[in-house]
Design an enzyme around this catalytic site. Structure first.
Site, PDB file in Angstrom:
ATOM      1  N   ASP A  64       0.822  -1.196   0.000  1.00 31.60           N
ATOM      2  CA  ASP A  64       0.000   0.000   0.000  1.00 31.60           C
ATOM      3  C   ASP A  64       0.863   1.256   0.000  1.00 31.60           C
ATOM      4  OD1 ASP A  64      -2.752   1.223   0.492  1.00 31.60           O
ATOM      5  OD2 ASP A  64      -1.636   2.013   2.210  1.00 31.60           O
ATOM      6  N   GLU A  80       1.459  -0.364  -5.112  1.00 35.00           N
ATOM      7  CA  GLU A  80       0.471   0.645  -5.459  1.00 35.00           C
ATOM      8  C   GLU A  80       1.207   1.975  -5.635  1.00 35.00           C
ATOM      9  OE1 GLU A  80      -3.499   2.854  -3.666  1.00 35.00           O
ATOM     10  OE2 GLU A  80      -1.762   2.432  -2.418  1.00 35.00           O
TER      11      GLU A  80
END
Length: 522
Positions: free
Chosen positions: A232, A267
């Site tokens: 993330d 990401e």
């Protein structure tokens, strides 16, 4: 057509495209020899909403384990679990214990059983690892607040209020609201840095102790049997991109020492030029550019530039990492759902056709395969999965009252399974098509220019199989001539509409339809 001309620099004619096809096939790249996974299909699961086995209204790990057979039959080769760690938030992107399972989801034993059962079925397990920040209630941050001389104080990023001015923006990055990312503490002059919001204080990766903690956490989960991590906010570990690149190279090396085949998916939500260098340390990156481009092609009916755009993006990434894994998708937990964006089943099916025939390792967000709806704010793009009809439907979670995906807007999975015209049937068919095709799974792609802006056309090339793929992304029937160089594609492998006509001279496709032709001699 103007968009296509812009992409091609106003210099490409159809003959040139055919020359590319022939010349480009002479030297197969290593991509053609890669194994099916991690280029196979991965299914993203929000455990909170997926399947409830203990009737507390919240999904759990046992619910995922119980439905592995369903995912396997659909063609899924890996699952990505959104955060499963203890957290004060429903989404769990603010972690309070990196080595534990959120009690709502079950126990560590439940997780270990899920991994064991998934592996027994040939399904890999990827977990979300959220290391840019912790929860404000994480013990590290609580200790940092309690004692400024504690070693945990330096686990986070601090600055005295008097030093925070508009000039700080130059120090912390280009975002115009960076001053607001320094959060106050009652009764103190110092502030802590939190990129996303005050409940998620950023960790200080300039501190070697923090880096060691994170590396140890990664090792812990690899030893539990996970096959990789979805990382993330990968571009926000440091404010400086160069330091990020170096960190991910270090992280990759340390993880590969534990599991050589670990998969790291980053990401990095930005333009291709920013995303590209991250492949020095990450195996795969989500292709946000193509997600938007695929949806836009179906929304506008203008598809002739799509394959060329995809090729350009991939070439930028291959310049850094020739064997990079292009994580393609249509939507995820941060974006409005496909069926709501495209407003209907036919367009949503068309988008799936693009996803599963263009190059990449496709990721499917839970519920897309049954046409779930959803629009922001975020909780309403993460609504409960519809297994069966209510009331009292088995496994249906109730933690939120759905606004978009209800029994009146979405046909539950159990009913769709019996319908050969359903979204579920279409996804299953397209996923099987891709899984069974070496060219669609691993083959190179070369765009083809057909003289119609509504057609997306390309060939997929693999030593075992040569395919011609043509999509009509418009709401009207479209015809185009077939150039001599492509007339060898004479065997129909797939069509999404029986009314499609494919002849050596040309092709006629109904609205929102796809045809795939195979060359008999490969």
């Amino acid at each position: 057509m103007l968009e296509l001309q812009r992409i091609l620099g106003y210099s490409c004619a159809f003959v040139g495209a055919v020359v590319l096809l022939v010349a480009g096939w002479a030297h197969p790249r290593s991509e053609d020899r890669m194994p099916d996974w991690p280029r196979a299909i991965t299914y993203e699961i929000f455990v909170q909403s997926f399947a409830d086995t203990n009737n507390d209204g919240i999904g759990d790990l046992d619910g995922v384990t119980m439905h592995l057979d369903s995912l396997q039959r659909m063609g899924v080769k890996a699952i990505w679990l959104m955060p499963i760690h203890p957290s004060p938030s429903y989404h769990k992107y603010d972690v309070t214990d990196y080595r534990a399972i959120h009690p709502d989801y079950g126990t560590m034993e439940d997780f270990e059983e899920l991994v064991r059962a998934a592996h027994a079925k040939g399904i890999k397990v990827i977990i979300d690892l959220v290391i840019n920040h912790t929860a404000r209630t994480h013990p590290w941050f609580r200790k940092a607040l309690a004692d400024t001389t504690s070693r945990y104080h330096d686990y986070y990023v601090w600055k005295d209020s008097s030093q925070i001015t508009d000039a700080t923006v130059e120090e912390t990055g280009p975002d115009t609201d960076n001053v607001q990312r320094w959060h106050p503490i009652a009764g103190r002059s110092e502030r802590y840095y939190a990129y996303f919001w005050g409940g998620m204080p950023d960790l200080n990766f300039d501190n070697p102790a923090v880096r060691k903690e994170i590396l140890d956490i990664g090792r812990f989960w690899l030893k539990k049997g996970v096959d990789g991590f979805r990382l993330d906010a990968a571009k926000h570990i440091y404010i400086d991109h160069q330091k990020n690149h170096a960190w991910w190279q270090t992280f990759r090396k340390e993880m590969q020492d534990v599991e050589p085949n670990v998969l790291l998916i980053g990401e990095v939500w930005d333009r291709a030029e920013i995303v590209q260098p991250y492949l020095k340390g990450l195996d795969a990156l989500f292709n946000f550019d193509m997600a938007a481009a695929m949806l836009n092609a179906v929304k506008t009916g203008d598809g002739d530039s799509l394959a060329y755009r995809h090729k350009q993006v991939r070439e930028k990434y291959q310049a850094v990492a020739p064997d990079f894994i292009d994580a393609t998708f249509l939507a995820n937990h941060d974006q409005n759902r496909v069926r709501s964006v495209l407003n209907g089943d036919r367009k949503a099916k068309m988008a799936a056709n693009l996803l599963f025939t263009l190059p990449g390792a496709p990721f499917v967000y839970y519920g897309e395969e049954i046409g779930m709806r959803g629009m922001k704010p975020d909780p309403h793009i993460r609504e409960p999965y519809l297994w069966q009809e209510t009331p009292g439907a088995p496994y249906r979670t109730t933690w939120i009252d759905p606004k978009y995906s209800t029994d009146s807007t979405v046909v539950p999975r159990a009913r769709q399974a019996a319908r050969d015209t359903s979204m579920l049937h279409h996804y299953t068919e397209m996923m099987a098509l891709r899984n069974d095709s070496p060219a669609l799974t691993m083959g190179r792609m070369q765009p083809v220019m057909l003289p119609n802006e509504h057609l997306t056309a390309f060939v997929r090339l693999h030593p075992e199989e040569h395919l011609l793929v043509v999509h009509n992304v418009a709401d009207r029937a479209v015809s185009a001539p077939m150039p001599d160089s492509l007339r060898r594609y004479t065997t129909e492998l797939f069509t999404s509409n029986a009314a499609a006509e494919v002849m050596p001279e040309g092709v006629t496709l109904p609205p929102y339809s796809t045809v795939i032709m195979r060359a008999p001699d490969k």
